[in-house]
Design a protein around this motif. Structure first.
Motif, short mmCIF file in Angstrom:
data_model
loop_
_atom_site.label_atom_id
_atom_site.label_comp_id
_atom_site.label_asym_id
_atom_site.label_seq_id
_atom_site.Cartn_x
_atom_site.Cartn_y
_atom_site.Cartn_z
N UNK A 170 47.01 39.22 39.89
CA UNK A 170 46.02 38.72 40.48
C UNK A 170 45.43 37.52 39.94
N UNK A 171 45.15 36.79 40.80
CA UNK A 171 44.81 35.09 40.43
C UNK A 171 43.38 35.27 39.40
N UNK A 172 43.13 34.17 39.02
CA UNK A 172 42.09 33.70 37.98
C UNK A 172 40.66 33.60 39.05
N UNK A 173 41.00 33.62 40.35
CA UNK A 173 39.85 33.47 41.38
C UNK A 173 39.38 34.80 41.82
N UNK A 220 36.87 48.15 36.47
CA UNK A 220 37.52 46.80 36.22
C UNK A 220 37.25 45.75 35.34
N UNK A 221 36.08 45.33 35.32
CA UNK A 221 35.51 44.43 34.40
C UNK A 221 35.45 44.93 33.05
N UNK A 222 35.24 46.34 32.65
CA UNK A 222 35.17 46.89 31.52
C UNK A 222 36.51 47.15 30.72
N UNK A 223 37.54 47.26 31.58
CA UNK A 223 39.02 47.37 31.45
C UNK A 223 39.44 45.95 30.76
N UNK A 224 39.13 45.16 31.71
CA UNK A 224 39.57 43.73 31.28
C UNK A 224 38.87 43.19 30.19
N UNK A 225 37.60 43.42 29.83
CA UNK A 225 36.96 43.15 28.28
C UNK A 225 37.59 43.84 27.26
N UNK A 231 46.15 43.55 33.87
CA UNK A 231 46.23 44.92 32.97
C UNK A 231 45.08 45.92 33.40
N UNK A 232 43.99 45.48 33.75
CA UNK A 232 42.67 46.20 34.21
C UNK A 232 42.94 46.69 35.54
N UNK A 233 43.49 45.77 36.51
CA UNK A 233 44.14 46.24 37.80
C UNK A 233 45.10 47.19 37.92
N UNK A 234 45.94 47.30 36.93
CA UNK A 234 46.99 48.25 36.84
C UNK A 234 46.45 49.63 36.43
#
Length: 71
Positions: free
Chosen positions: A2-5, A36-41, A52-55
């Motif tokens: 996933x790109x940063x954008x 996804x946002x919570x996992x990324x955080x 990792x959150x997208x996985x």
């Protein structure tokens, strides 16, 4: 990768299209993009946290009853 954008909403829309051949409902979009946002955080402030959150999210998609069973 996933790109940063790439936004969580874009990931959710793409995943629903690939896994379920439909778009997400408004509720699904809200819940899944929030996940996804919570996992990324939870992975901290690293460059790889969104990936990792997208996985994790993709694993959820593969466990949905709608993906596993044909009506």
């Amino acid at each position: 990768y996933v790109s940063s954008e790439t936004t969580a909403e874009q990931v959710v829309g793409k995943a629903y299209g690939i896994a379920l051949s439909r778009g997400p409902t408004v509720t699904e979009m809200k819940q899944m993009s929030h996940f996804i946002r919570e996992q990324a955080a939870s992975y901290g402030d690293s460059d790889n946290s969104m990936n990792l959150a997208v996985i994790d999210y993709c694993q959820i998609m593969l466990c949905l009853n709608e993906f596993l069973f044909i009506d």
